[in-house]
Design an enzyme around this catalytic site. Structure first.
Site, PDB file in Angstrom:
ATOM      1  N   LYS A 173       0.970  -1.469  -0.191  1.00  0.00           N
ATOM      2  CA  LYS A 173       0.338  -0.233   0.437  1.00  0.00           C
ATOM      3  C   LYS A 173       1.269   1.504  -0.121  1.00  0.00           C
ATOM      4  O   LYS A 173       0.282   2.449  -0.565  1.00  0.00           O
ATOM      5  CB  LYS A 173      -0.428   0.256   1.123  1.00  0.00           C
ATOM      6  N   ASN A 177       0.772   4.067  -2.617  1.00  0.00           N
ATOM      7  CA  ASN A 177       0.370   5.337  -2.564  1.00  0.00           C
ATOM      8  C   ASN A 177       1.370   6.288  -3.276  1.00  0.00           C
ATOM      9  O   ASN A 177       1.435   7.795  -3.794  1.00  0.00           O
ATOM     10  CB  ASN A 177       0.299   6.467  -1.110  1.00  0.00           C
ATOM     11  N   GLU A 180       0.642   6.801  -6.511  1.00  0.00           N
ATOM     12  CA  GLU A 180      -0.267   7.930  -6.949  1.00  0.00           C
ATOM     13  C   GLU A 180       0.747   9.278  -6.217  1.00  0.00           C
ATOM     14  O   GLU A 180      -0.451   9.667  -7.302  1.00  0.00           O
ATOM     15  CB  GLU A 180      -1.126   7.057  -5.885  1.00  0.00           C
TER      16      GLU A 180
END
Length: 300
Positions: A173, A177, A180
């Site tokens: 995760k 991110n 992202e």
């Protein structure tokens, strides 16, 4: 499946709603009791509790409790309080944006007490209730497998994966991110260039266009189209962009493993810069140009 759920923020509350819609029995607790009462009164099946002791007592052994509060001190304190009431064989799931190093530490300390620990990297934001949540889950297989009915309810088809041992879920995760950050920065810069061009370009229309067959199509681009359609000049917004830590952690991991991450580094530092007003570095640049070249400077 019956589980406990702590934390009814924008994301946590919708996760509870998605779970009860699929028939799970969810005992909820929130530090602000009004939120627990509110979600119970929706009548979908969530049951409010008003203390950690009451939450744990309402669960069947072996118990599972999902913690969905801000990462760091808040999660740490919540887990410590839970440990006063849980017993060997019970499981704690951390669904926040925890640093994977903390997961590894917690797993070790909880295992010594006979408590299972699962880290669930969760992506989906406020759209997760409708579209589902992408779940990147880490932990021992014997702890993860019994929870899969919950994971498969929360995720869309193909949106859940047990990615590895303790900490692996939040590690994946974290990298998610970091990517992202880079994607968002690339879109922001490209649209700024079109906004500054000599052409009158409908940016919302271009964003919508690119989402049909273009190699840069994505959900983020759909959100850009939506934002620009609602507010073409983004008037009223301040370009002050916070970061919740994962980009920094990803950069740190890249340094530790000698993996170059130039796009992510630029995106993270741009966020830092967005929060500055007339920074010292810019004033020094102006002063240096004046010192060596006699260039004019502007006074504040």
């Amino acid at each position: 499946m019956r589980i406990g759920f702590i934390g009814l923020g924008r994301m946590g509350a919708n996760m509870v709603r998605r779970l009860v819609q699929d028939g799970h029995e969810i005992m909820v607790y929130n530090r602000t009791p009004e939120k627990s009462k509110e979600i119970e009164e929706e009548g979908q099946g969530a049951k409010a509790t008003y203390s950690i002791a009451e939450l744990v007592a309402a669960l069947e052994k072996p118990r599972a409790v999902w913690v969905m509060v801000p990462a760091g001190d808040a999660t740490e304190a919540q887990i410590e309080e839970l440990l006063e009431h849980l017993e060997p064989g019970d499981t704690i799931i951390d669904g926040g944006n925890t640093n994977f190093h903390d997961d590894v530490r917690r797993h070790g300390s909880l295992k010594a007490k006979g408590i299972h620990y699962v880290d669930a990297g969760t992506s989906g934001g406020i759209w997760g209730l409708e579209l589902g949540y992408c779940l990147m889950v880490g932990g021992d297989k014997e702890a993860v497998t019994p929870l899969e009915p919950v994971f498969t309810t929360l995720a869309p088809k193909g949106g859940y994966l047990h990615v590895g041992g303790p900490g692996a879920g939040h590690y994946v995760k974290m990298v998610h991110n970091g990517i992202e950050y880079g994607l968002m920065q690339a879109y922001a810069e490209g649209f700024e260039l079109m906004h500054a061009s000599s052409y009158t370009i409908d940016l919302a229309a271009v964003a919508a266009l690119w989402d049909h067959g273009s190699v840069v199509r994505s959900w983020l681009l759909q959100l850009a189209a939506r934002a620009l359609a609602e507010n073409p000049d983004l008037s009223g917004l301040k370009g002050d962009v916070e970061d919740s830590g994962e980009g920094r952690w990803t950069l740190s991991e890249g340094i530790d493993r000698s993996v170059p991450l130039p796009a992510l580094a630029a995106a993270v530092y741009t966020r830092f810069r967005s929060r500055q007003d007339d920074p010292f570095a810019d004033r020094l640049l102006a002063a240096l140009r004046q010192q060596f070249g006699g260039h004019a400077v502007k006074k504040s």
